[in-house]
Design a protein around this motif. Structure first.
Motif, short mmCIF file in Angstrom:
data_model
loop_
_atom_site.label_atom_id
_atom_site.label_comp_id
_atom_site.label_asym_id
_atom_site.label_seq_id
_atom_site.Cartn_x
_atom_site.Cartn_y
_atom_site.Cartn_z
N ASN A 25 -85.33 -29.95 -28.93
CA ASN A 25 -84.05 -30.02 -29.64
C ASN A 25 -84.00 -29.20 -30.92
N ASP A 26 -85.10 -28.60 -31.30
CA ASP A 26 -85.11 -27.80 -32.52
C ASP A 26 -84.55 -26.41 -32.22
N LYS A 27 -83.57 -26.00 -33.02
CA LYS A 27 -82.90 -24.72 -32.82
C LYS A 27 -83.87 -23.54 -32.88
N THR A 28 -84.79 -23.59 -33.83
CA THR A 28 -85.74 -22.48 -33.98
C THR A 28 -86.72 -22.44 -32.81
N ALA A 29 -87.20 -23.59 -32.38
CA ALA A 29 -88.10 -23.63 -31.22
C ALA A 29 -87.41 -23.06 -29.99
N LEU A 30 -86.17 -23.46 -29.77
CA LEU A 30 -85.42 -22.95 -28.63
C LEU A 30 -85.21 -21.44 -28.74
N ALA A 31 -84.90 -20.97 -29.93
CA ALA A 31 -84.69 -19.54 -30.14
C ALA A 31 -85.96 -18.74 -29.83
N VAL A 32 -87.11 -19.27 -30.22
CA VAL A 32 -88.38 -18.58 -29.96
C VAL A 32 -88.68 -18.56 -28.46
N ILE A 33 -88.47 -19.65 -27.77
CA ILE A 33 -88.70 -19.68 -26.33
C ILE A 33 -87.77 -18.67 -25.65
N MET A 34 -86.52 -18.70 -26.02
CA MET A 34 -85.54 -17.77 -25.44
C MET A 34 -85.89 -16.32 -25.77
N GLY A 35 -86.31 -16.07 -27.00
CA GLY A 35 -86.69 -14.71 -27.39
C GLY A 35 -87.88 -14.20 -26.59
N ASN A 36 -88.80 -15.09 -26.30
CA ASN A 36 -89.96 -14.70 -25.50
C ASN A 36 -89.58 -14.43 -24.06
N ILE A 37 -88.68 -15.23 -23.50
CA ILE A 37 -88.23 -14.98 -22.13
C ILE A 37 -87.48 -13.65 -22.06
N LYS A 38 -86.67 -13.39 -23.07
CA LYS A 38 -85.94 -12.11 -23.09
C LYS A 38 -86.92 -10.94 -23.13
N GLN A 39 -87.97 -11.04 -23.91
CA GLN A 39 -88.98 -9.98 -23.99
C GLN A 39 -89.70 -9.82 -22.64
N GLU A 40 -90.03 -10.94 -22.01
CA GLU A 40 -90.79 -10.90 -20.76
C GLU A 40 -89.99 -10.34 -19.60
N SER A 41 -88.73 -10.78 -19.44
CA SER A 41 -88.00 -10.45 -18.21
C SER A 41 -86.53 -10.10 -18.40
N GLY A 42 -86.02 -10.25 -19.62
CA GLY A 42 -84.58 -10.07 -19.80
C GLY A 42 -83.78 -11.11 -19.03
N GLU A 139 -89.93 -11.44 -31.74
CA GLU A 139 -89.49 -12.05 -32.99
C GLU A 139 -88.04 -11.67 -33.29
N GLN A 140 -87.69 -10.41 -33.10
CA GLN A 140 -86.31 -9.98 -33.34
C GLN A 140 -85.36 -10.71 -32.41
N TYR A 141 -85.71 -10.82 -31.14
CA TYR A 141 -84.87 -11.57 -30.19
C TYR A 141 -84.72 -13.02 -30.63
N SER A 142 -85.80 -13.62 -31.13
CA SER A 142 -85.75 -15.01 -31.58
C SER A 142 -84.76 -15.18 -32.73
N TYR A 143 -84.83 -14.29 -33.70
CA TYR A 143 -83.89 -14.36 -34.83
C TYR A 143 -82.46 -14.10 -34.36
N ASP A 144 -82.29 -13.23 -33.38
CA ASP A 144 -80.96 -12.97 -32.84
C ASP A 144 -80.38 -14.24 -32.20
N TYR A 145 -81.20 -14.96 -31.43
CA TYR A 145 -80.72 -16.21 -30.84
C TYR A 145 -80.39 -17.23 -31.91
N LEU A 146 -81.19 -17.30 -32.95
CA LEU A 146 -80.89 -18.25 -34.03
C LEU A 146 -79.48 -18.02 -34.60
N LYS A 147 -79.11 -16.77 -34.74
CA LYS A 147 -77.79 -16.45 -35.26
C LYS A 147 -76.68 -16.81 -34.27
N ARG A 148 -76.99 -16.76 -32.98
CA ARG A 148 -75.99 -16.98 -31.94
C ARG A 148 -75.80 -18.45 -31.57
N PHE A 149 -76.78 -19.27 -31.88
CA PHE A 149 -76.71 -20.69 -31.49
C PHE A 149 -75.70 -21.45 -32.34
N LYS A 150 -75.02 -22.35 -31.70
CA LYS A 150 -74.03 -23.22 -32.36
C LYS A 150 -74.46 -24.66 -32.20
#
Length: 150
Positions: A25-42, A139-150
């Motif tokens: 449920n943590d926004k930053t944890a979710l952003a990091v997981i999502m950023g890693n998936i984006k890096q791995e496979s888009g 890391e950049q993808y993770s910060y991007d998701y943080l900005k996009r999350f509501k």
């Protein structure tokens, strides 16, 4: 529930499943997981390392899928899991189910569930989970998701 209104359908599905099934449920944890998936496979579940779009059984070397399961044991684990639980190992749904249940993810789940930590804390957990060799733009993808999350 954390949402990402401008995320694509695949991203929205993964974000929802991480919250519902993995109870992260943590926004930053979710952003990091999502950023890693984006890096791995888009967020392409049927991508073989190098970019070829193939079904699970036709990717014969390198990583495969959302998190680029690379070792033979992890790749075979995806197939075995989907055979047992009647899911398609090439599909987003099957891979997200496997990812959330895979031992490597589960071993880092407590870290991802620890609230209010900075990106580097969760990135450390992600490095153990994924075993990545190339850092890339995670890391950049993770910060991007943080900005996009509501």
């Amino acid at each position: 529930m954390i949402e990402c209104p401008d995320c694509n359908v695949q991203e929205q599905y993964v974000l929802e499943q991480l919250q519902v099934k993995a109870e992260i449920n943590d926004k930053t944890a979710l952003a990091v997981i999502m950023g890693n998936i984006k890096q791995e496979s888009g967020f392409r579940s049927n991508v073989c390392e190098g970019g070829a779009i193939l079904p699970y059984d036709q990717c014969l070397r390198g990583g495969y899928g959302l998190i680029q399961w690379t070792t033979q044991a992890r790749y075979d684990g995806l197939g075995s899991f989907c055979k047992r639980w009647v899911c398609d190992p090439s599909s987003l749904e099957g891979q997200v189910r496997y990812m959330i249940n895979e031992n490597q993810f589960r071993s880092e789940l407590d870290s991802f569930k620890t609230p209010h930590q900075p990106v580097p804390y969760y990135m450390n957990a992600a490095s153990y989970w994924l075993g990545w060799g190339i850092f890339g733009r995670r890391e950049q993808y993770s910060y991007d998701y943080l900005k996009r999350f509501k």
